[in-house]
Design an enzyme around this catalytic site. Structure first.
Site, short mmCIF file in Angstrom:
data_model
loop_
_atom_site.label_atom_id
_atom_site.label_comp_id
_atom_site.label_asym_id
_atom_site.label_seq_id
_atom_site.Cartn_x
_atom_site.Cartn_y
_atom_site.Cartn_z
N SER A 220 -9.70 2.09 2.56
CA SER A 220 -8.82 2.89 1.69
C SER A 220 -7.90 2.10 1.03
O SER A 220 -7.53 2.46 0.05
CB SER A 220 -8.14 3.84 2.62
OG SER A 220 -7.29 3.38 3.60
N LYS B 183 0.98 -1.11 0.16
CA LYS B 183 0.08 -0.05 0.04
C LYS B 183 0.88 1.15 -0.20
O LYS B 183 2.00 1.24 0.65
CB LYS B 183 -0.76 -0.04 1.31
CG LYS B 183 -1.72 1.09 1.08
CD LYS B 183 -2.71 1.08 2.56
CE LYS B 183 -3.71 2.00 2.75
NZ LYS B 183 -4.56 2.20 3.79
N SER C 183 -9.86 -0.29 6.81
CA SER C 183 -9.27 -0.06 5.46
C SER C 183 -8.61 -1.39 4.92
O SER C 183 -8.20 -1.43 3.91
CB SER C 183 -8.48 1.08 5.47
OG SER C 183 -9.10 2.19 5.37
#
Lengths: 93, 479
Positions: free
Chosen positions: B148, B73, B172
């Site tokens: 997210s 990420k 997330s």
């Protein structure tokens, strides 16, 4: 709920420049979100202590052994305006 | 079956058996990333990954992760690889060091191929708040992958990499895992070092794995946990994350959270979760109703605490030390213009909300009260775990929603995390596994346990995964 003056005051505290349009949208959206959040203002919380962290660690220490950090060149590498000595910024008036 | 169809554990076994190499694995996955039609990656470091893969292939004894590729990420720093956290505020930023959890995985033999798309500074539930692009849901390209960590979830579902890292503040990791039909786990607060994670809300942020199987998630987590001198909130991990082997749930008491099975849950999601609860009983578990009275106050509590913490954490982005800067005549003007120009709407909204909640005159009404509701939540979870071993609920109240569906209504977007937030506020570990389909879209089941119950959680999830036999391949995916 939130007026224009509060929006401008909070934006200044947050160091955020907002356009007049953004200010108006922000006032409406924040007021809407706070209506939901107000639920916690009605809860009975007498005698309930606050939780800041779910794990309570105290006095986290490490051995006092010096280690080298970033060099000056490394620390300045990503700055938009670096001078020989440090980070370059405009004047503070 | 192609290389990309192997699980990470399967890929490791294939390398160790001499059937393939790290470089061959890398090529197969890089080709998939190049053909990417869901826009999962923001940056690909093909050259660095190839060098590392060759290094591992040349080792007389392969490291435990055997050179299997991984996506990271974009909130996690990787030295010299552009890391933006999905924000124009960090466009072009090359970190000076690698996040501890990533460095540990690299040391264990994982090969970092690139950085995955995300909502700006991890604020969002659809990845539509990325400053750069939307990521599409592999099951339906008209829908969001969740967020997210949407890029990390989509990349795994598309088999562009067998596993990825995400970060989870209010859901997330778990919510995008649910929406993309894969496994995602948020470990106990403090289990994984956050050094090198670009901070959102420090009392909540945790890093964790995405994978297609529970076994792979466990394997990745095993090499991430443990104390790090660079993160003073990280803890010594008691023992080791074991490979999950359980095939039944006999003796396991599973509590179903009443408050998270009610009105806001889509009927299709509810049906899939109910069916999974039936499977838990078939496997020998006992399912009992449990009440967490404060659970539905979680969302309001979170949307005071997380914005308050983010307003402090994001004060560091001022154009001086990293990232682009807006020209200005004086320093205050430079701060305000840079931040006004480069932060996106959701980040500004949360910073305003958080600054407001911390401001003089409002602090006690908002931040102070939210911290006390958090105490209630911690207590209610502790009481629940006196009666049951694990708690079950839907991971997300809905399946993946259409792109653009919720961008105009911030609170509707926030509702996506209503089931994951209470666990976050209590700092507990939780895993989402796919448990079925509703209208052809994946549904996630969330299992949560007491602090440091990761091995029990992974074991239960593994047993359930075997019985549910969910097919993680999105329709039409060619590998």
């Amino acid at each position: 709920m939130i007026d224009d003056e509060t929006v401008r005051h909070v934006a200044r505290l947050a160091r955020l420049r907002l356009s007049p349009d953004e200010e108006q949208v922000m006032r409406e959206e924040l007021s809407g979100i706070l209506e939901h959040i107000d639920a916690i203002r009605a809860m009975d919380l007498d005698g309930v202590p606050p939780t800041t962290h779910v794990i309570t660690l105290e006095n986290v220490v490490r051995p006092d052994v010096p280690v080298s950090g970033l060099t000056r060149d490394e620390a300045l590498r990503e700055a938009a305006h670096a001078t020989d000595e440090g980070f370059g910024v405009p004047r503070m008036d | 079956m192609g290389l990309r169809d192997l699980t990470a554990a399967g890929q490791i076994a294939a390398v160790l058996a001499g059937e393939t190499s790290s470089e061959e694995l890398l090529d197969a996955h890089l080709a998939a990333i190049a053909a990417d039609d869901v826009d999962a990656f923001l940056a690909v470091d093909a050259e660095g990954a190839r060098a590392r893969a060759r290094e591992i292939d040349a080792m007389p004894e392969r490291p435990p992760l055997a050179g299997v590729p991984i996506g990271i990420k974009d909130a996690l720093s990787v030295r010299d690889v552009v890391t933006t956290a999905g924000s124009r505020m960090l466009e072009g930023f090359r970190p000076l060091y690698t996040a501890t959890c990533v460095a540990r995985l690299e040391a264990a033999g994982a090969v970092v191929v690139g950085k995955t798309n995300m909502d700006e500074f991890a604020m969002g539930s659809s990845t539509e708040n990325s400053a750069f692009k939307n990521t599409l849901n592999p099951w339906d390209h008209g829908r969001v992958p969740g967020g997210s960590s949407g890029g990390s979830a989509a990349a795994v579902a598309e088999r562009q990499v067998p596993w990825t890292l995400g970060s989870d503040t209010g859901g997330s990791i778990r919510q995008p895992a649910a929406l993309c039909g894969i496994v995602g786990m948020k470990p106990t607060y403090g289990a994984v070092s956050r050094s090198g994670l670009i901070a959102f809300a420090s009392s909540l942020d945790q890093v964790g794995p995405f994978a297609r199987t529970v076994e792979d998630a466990a394997l990745l987590l095993r090499h991430m946990v443990g104390r790090d001198p660079m993160d003073s909130t990280s803890l010594d991990w008691p023992g080791e994350i074991a490979a999950p082997t359980a095939t039944d749930l006999s003796g396991m008491r599973v509590g179903v959270v009443d408050e998270l099975m009610g009105d806001g849950i889509e009927p299709g999601v509810r049906a899939a979760v109910d069916a999974a609860l039936g499977t838990i009983e078939e496997l020998g578990g006992t399912v009992v109703p449990v009440s967490l009275p404060s659970a539905l106050s979680g969302l309001a509590t979170y949307y005071v605490l997380a914005p308050a913490e983010c307003s402090a954490n994001l004060a560091r982005f001022d154009g001086v030390r990293y990232g682009p800067v807006a020209p200005a005549a004086n320093l205050l003007d430079q701060y305000e213009t840079t931040r006004g120009d480069l932060f996106g709407p959701e980040v500004k909204r949360r910073m305003m909300l958080g600054t407001f909640a911390l401001a003089s005159g409002y602090y006690d009404q908002y931040y102070g009260r939210a911290q006390r509701v958090r105490t209630l939540m911690v207590r209610e979870f502790a009481q629940a775990f006196e009666k049951v071993d694990l708690l079950a609920s839907p991971t997300s109240p809905t399946v993946a929603f259409p792109l653009g569906d919720r961008t105009a209504d911030p609170y509707a977007m926030y509702m996506a995390d209503v089931c994951t937030i209470p666990v976050s506020l209590a700092g507990l570990p939780a895993i989402s596994i796919p448990c079925g389909l509703a209208d052809g879209l994946p549904v996630g089941l969330q299992l949560a346990g007491p602090a440091f119950s990761e091995n029990a959680l992974l074991g239960a999830a593994h047993a359930l995964e075997g019985a549910l036999a969910f097919d993680t391949r999105p329709p039409g995916l060619v590998t």
